[in-house]
Design a protein around this motif. Structure first.
Motif, PDB file in Angstrom:
ATOM      1  N   ASN A   1       3.079  -9.980  -2.005  1.00  0.00           N
ATOM      2  CA  ASN A   1       3.261 -11.202  -2.808  1.00  0.00           C
ATOM      3  C   ASN A   1       2.289 -12.294  -2.392  1.00  0.00           C
ATOM      4  N   LEU A   2       1.911 -12.305  -1.118  1.00  0.00           N
ATOM      5  CA  LEU A   2       0.981 -13.319  -0.604  1.00  0.00           C
ATOM      6  C   LEU A   2      -0.481 -12.911  -0.794  1.00  0.00           C
ATOM      7  N   GLY A   3      -0.699 -11.720  -1.366  1.00  0.00           N
ATOM      8  CA  GLY A   3      -2.063 -11.295  -1.649  1.00  0.00           C
ATOM      9  C   GLY A   3      -2.773 -10.612  -0.496  1.00  0.00           C
ATOM     10  N   ASP A   4      -2.041 -10.276   0.569  1.00  0.00           N
ATOM     11  CA  ASP A   4      -2.649  -9.603   1.717  1.00  0.00           C
ATOM     12  C   ASP A   4      -2.390  -8.108   1.589  1.00  0.00           C
ATOM     13  N   ALA A   5      -3.269  -7.415   0.856  1.00  0.00           N
ATOM     14  CA  ALA A   5      -3.060  -6.001   0.561  1.00  0.00           C
ATOM     15  C   ALA A   5      -3.128  -5.145   1.821  1.00  0.00           C
ATOM     16  N   ASP A   6      -4.038  -5.467   2.723  1.00  0.00           N
ATOM     17  CA  ASP A   6      -4.180  -4.655   3.935  1.00  0.00           C
ATOM     18  C   ASP A   6      -2.914  -4.715   4.783  1.00  0.00           C
ATOM     19  N   ALA A   7      -2.386  -5.932   4.979  1.00  0.00           N
ATOM     20  CA  ALA A   7      -1.163  -6.078   5.770  1.00  0.00           C
ATOM     21  C   ALA A   7       0.022  -5.410   5.070  1.00  0.00           C
ATOM     22  N   ALA A   8       0.069  -5.500   3.735  1.00  0.00           N
ATOM     23  CA  ALA A   8       1.144  -4.854   2.988  1.00  0.00           C
ATOM     24  C   ALA A   8       1.098  -3.342   3.186  1.00  0.00           C
ATOM     25  N   GLU A   9      -0.094  -2.786   3.116  1.00  0.00           N
ATOM     26  CA  GLU A   9      -0.250  -1.338   3.284  1.00  0.00           C
ATOM     27  C   GLU A   9       0.178  -0.897   4.684  1.00  0.00           C
ATOM     28  N   LYS A  10      -0.233  -1.647   5.708  1.00  0.00           N
ATOM     29  CA  LYS A  10       0.117  -1.290   7.090  1.00  0.00           C
ATOM     30  C   LYS A  10       1.631  -1.352   7.303  1.00  0.00           C
TER      31      LYS A  10
END
Length: 897
Positions: free
Chosen positions: A481-490
């Protein structure tokens, strides 16, 4: 006794006669209490019965305003039919996989009305709509839009106060033709009423007394009855009613006071439960009340002759006594196995905040929230008002927060969830509270706060196993939701590692990872994850909604890799499943995926139908913006700015809640509007900055048109990079298209057209062919130019893209290329020739006399689809009713010989 209302009765009985001929209608009657609305309604219903129509009667209930659909379920005698029983089970929470039971129940009630109309003319009479719940009013509003398609006469009554926004909107929706306002009776009508009451010519003194009723027939009736019985003239309507009640025995008044607890309309069985008596024991009191004109029969039960009669008895009891008796009634009804809504109806007006109420809510809060979040909020607020929460009340706090969230009170939901989270030691409840907080904060743009709290919870050494995994899932969703795709994936990967056997965790992990890949444009990898997720995630229990979401994303991903037929089939499957289980949120999303696929594949008429299949109030802003954005794009391509305006308004209103640039369709809409206004440079500026597959080729086209070669070349490099090592045909086509535009290479543009044809994108193919024709002209290849131009114009015509066709013809004429003989004529916008093949098929079945449900069954489509088709047919033929369609068909056949 209907006196002095001959004009209004004649107007409404004319509607009854029209109904017998197959023409539906709707009328609302308003007026002050006692003015004669119910009496007029009964007279109209009697006339309808005499005319061969079936009549269904229901009424709003002051005690049940928070409980959905009660007046309609009463009218349709829900307990007597299989479909009605199914609706009641939905509302009672007995179908656990249904996410939004009220919305599904509303749809099924609409279906029940249509099924009834399939068997002949129907009158649906709804009294006292001012007490109806909001869902009932919404269904009535939707029925208003259907009366042109059904042999349905919809008549409702309401008081002008209390003023309600939804009823005021409904009143305005009807216009003068559907409004009847009852004012005071004139003096001669009051005299006629008094004469009828006393059975003789009334004395001057009695008429003088009657004049004190100010033209209100109920007041006049009660006043004259009291005075004629030897009493002093009552000073008010309430006093006059009290006088009538005073003639009843104390035993009968006691039974009637108990009946007032249940409502204006009540079942004798419920009355027996509340009083602890058998029906046989109640009969003498009920017979006396009926003989005295206090009670009348109403369907399977009884009702007070007028709501004011009930109010007079009810108000005689002191408020503390009433509240305590309601609580006792709730207990007795619950012990007797009464459904949730009947018990809740008593608790809502009781003094209930005791331990019994807490226990009942612990067992039933889930079902009540599903049926009526507002009622649940009212009751839960009461029991959680204590300064300290014990274990049982604490267990209800998350339910309270959930109910608040579902009623749109995100701030208080967050406050309750935060307090409960600080007190709770139950791991399952802790995860749920974090989930509610994340949802609330996502609505106010404060997801980062949830992320801080989730990180804090995860740092606790005691947070392990399944709880840790589920908190990691919420963390992944927060990062996305915050736009941090890398952190979301991890976080999603870590969640799956922490609990590989938890289906909920695995499913959400795959979901987050797949949308990260979709966001990166890696549709093939996303599809692999989604295929795996659909195989391992079940459709029942806690993962039912997640399963639907994964299947919707899979349909989108299939479209993204140009497997269009599979994408459409997958979207239709998940739409059917979502409708079956009652998940209106996922139903709208699945339908929206079909709208996009139909637009891309050139099935524009289907897309326009699909946009209207799910009511806008059931869509979230993203879905509404996408759907109506696509509809507006189609109408702008077709040059129909009037039709486009409706969709534009809805799309932009929805997009305003999100930020228009976050919705692809709104970005494309802005560009197309500016281009049609002769402002290509501004159109380019509106599109610049987007990295979407559908936008980049448009940026290159517009950049070349305004001479911005740097933008054209830079964007082409991005498109070519996306297509590198890709087997996705639309990306290969886009790369060839952009290269061909920049280089003026007709052959490369033909390669683009071929790729677009192979992946089923006719509009993009037509643009590539048009550009190829232009390039061939400049390169002196006139024969190739004419062939490309002819096919491009054919494609625009087949799509009905009149604006694109006219623009291309003008541009190509300037290059010496004229329209070939194969191009189809402009499509008709009204009349029989304007009907699409699907509409023509439906129209033939309407002419054959089939009802909407019968047509749906014949064509293997949903009832919504048929309803929308019939609405479009009526608009295109410029007629009002189904009967008119049949008449127009006969005239057309006669004219053709």
């Amino acid at each position: 006794m209907l006196i002095g209302r001959s004009r209004e009765l004649a107007r409404l009985t004319a509607r009854v006669r029209e109904l017998a001929g197959g023409r539906g209608g709707v009328t609302l009657v308003d007026g002050e209490p006692g003015i004669g609305k119910t009496t007029l309604l009964r007279a109209v219903c009697d006339a309808a019965l005499d005319n061969g129509s079936r009549v269904f009667w229901g009424a709003g209930d002051e005690l049940g305003q928070l409980l959905p659909l009660l007046p309609l379920l009463e009218a349709l005698r829900a307990e007597r039919s299989d479909e009605g029983q199914a609706v009641l089970r939905l509302l009672r929470g007995e179908v656990p996989t249904v996410v939004d039971p009220t919305a599904v129940a509303a749809e099924r009630v609409l279906g029940m009305v249509e099924e009834l109309c399939a068997d002949g003319p129907v009158v649906l009479a709804l009294d006292d709509l001012q007490w109806a719940d909001k869902v009932t009013v919404t269904v009535v509003s939707r029925l208003v839009k259907l009366v042109d398609q059904l042999p349905l006469l919809l008549i409702g009554t309401l008081r002008p106060v209390p003023v309600r926004d939804d009823l005021a909107l409904l009143w305005r929706q009807l216009g003068a033709d559907g409004q009847v306002s009852l004012g005071p009776l004139p003096a001669d009508a009051i005299g006629e009423l008094v004469a009828a009451l006393v059975g003789a010519q009334p004395s001057g003194e009695l008429l003088t007394h009657a004049e004190g009723a100010a033209g209100n027939p109920l007041y006049a009736t009660e006043l004259v009855t009291a005075v004629a019985g030897g009493a002093a003239r009552p000073g008010s309507l309430a006093a006059a009613i009290d006088h009538r009640l005073d003639f009843l025995s104390e035993q009968t008044r006691h039974v009637l006071r108990a009946a007032t607890l249940i409502g204006v309309v009540f079942s004798v069985a419920d009355l027996g439960v509340v009083l602890g008596r058998s029906v046989v024991e109640l009969l003498p009191a009920l017979d006396e009340a009926i003989a005295a004109g206090v009670l009348v029969e109403s369907g399977d039960g009884l009702s007070f002759r007028h709501g004011l009669v009930r109010s007079a008895l009810y108000e005689r009891m002191s408020p503390p006594v009433r509240a305590a008796w309601h609580l006792e009634a709730a207990r007795l009804l619950a012990d007797a196995g009464a459904p949730v809504e009947r018990v809740a109806k008593q608790l809502l007006v009781s003094s209930g905040h005791d331990d019994w109420t807490v226990e009942w809510l612990c067992d039933n809060a889930g079902a009540l929230i599903g049926q009526s979040p507002s009622a649940a909020v009212d009751l839960l607020r009461r029991v959680l008002g204590a300064p300290r929460w014990g274990p049982r009340r604490l267990s209800l706090a998350s339910r309270f927060a959930d109910a608040l969230y579902k009623t749109g009170d995100f701030d208080e939901a967050e406050q309750i969830a935060t307090r409960a989270l600080a007190l709770s030691a139950d791991p399952v409840q802790i995860v749920w509270l974090h989930h509610i907080l994340l949802q609330c904060r996502s609505m106010s743009g404060r997801v980062a706060q949830s992320l801080v709290e989730l990180d804090r919870a995860l740092s606790d050494p005691e947070t392990t196993g399944r709880v840790r995994a589920r908190l990691l899932v919420l963390t992944a969703r927060a990062h996305w939701n915050l736009g941090d795709a890398d952190a979301a994936e991890k976080a999603a990967l870590d969640a799956a590692d922490a609990a590989p056997g938890d289906e909920w965790v695995v499913g959400w992990s795959l979901h987050v990872r797949s949308i990260v890949l979709i966001g990166r444009g890696n549709m093939s990898a996303a599809l692999e994850l989604l295929d795996h997720a659909v195989r391992v995630i079940g459709r029942d229990g806690a993962t039912a909604e997640l399963s639907l979401l994964l299947r919707i994303n899979r349909a989108v991903a299939l479209g993204g890799v140009d497997r269009c037929d599979e994408a459409v089939a997958a979207a239709r499957d998940v739409r059917q499943l979502a409708e079956h289980v009652g998940n209106t949120v996922r139903l709208a999303q699945a339908q929206s995926a079909l709208v996009q696929l139909s637009y891309d594949s050139g099935c524009w008429d289907d897309a326009l139908v699909d946009v209207d299949l799910v009511a806008d109030e059931l869509k979230n802003p993203v879905v509404a913006a996408c759907d109506h954005g696509i509809a507006a794009l189609i109408q702008l391509h077709r040059g129909d700015h009037v039709a486009a305006a409706r969709h534009l308004d809805i799309a932009r209103a929805s997009g305003a809640q999100l930020g228009e640039r976050s919705v692809l369709q709104l970005v494309l809409l802005t560009g197309l509007e500016l281009e049609q206004a002769g402002r290509p440079a501004d159109a380019l500026a509106a599109l610049r900055g987007s990295a979407e597959d559908d936008v980049l080729p448009e940026i290159v086209r517009l950049a070349m048109a305004v001479g911005d070669l740097d933008t054209a070349r830079t964007t082409t490099e991005r498109v070519v990079a996306l297509a590198a090592d890709s087997e996705v045909r639309h990306r290969i086509g886009a790369a060839a298209y952009c290269r061909g535009l920049v280089d003026g290479d007709g052959e490369e543009l033909l390669h683009a057209a071929t790729a677009y044809r192979e992946c089923g994108l006719p509009l993009a193919r037509a643009k590539a062919l048009e550009a190829a024709a232009t390039a061939f002209v400049h390169n002196g290849q006139s024969s190739s130019a004419r062939a490309a131009a002819s096919r491009a114009l054919d494609l625009y015509a087949e799509l009905g893209a009149e604006w694109q066709l006219a623009r291309a013809q003008s541009s190509l004429r300037g290059l010496g290329l004229r329209r070939g003989p194969k191009v189809k004529h402009r499509r008709a916008k009204t009349g029989w020739d304007s009907l699409t093949p699907a509409e023509a098929t439906v129209a033939q079945l309407v002419v054959a006399g089939l009802s909407n449900p019968q047509i749906a069954e014949r064509l293997f489509v949903s009832r919504r689809t048929v309803t929308t088709h019939v609405s479009h047919i009526l608009a295109k033929l410029q007629v009002r009713t189904r009967t008119d369609i049949a008449r127009e068909a006969s005239l057309r056949q006669a004219a053709s010989g």
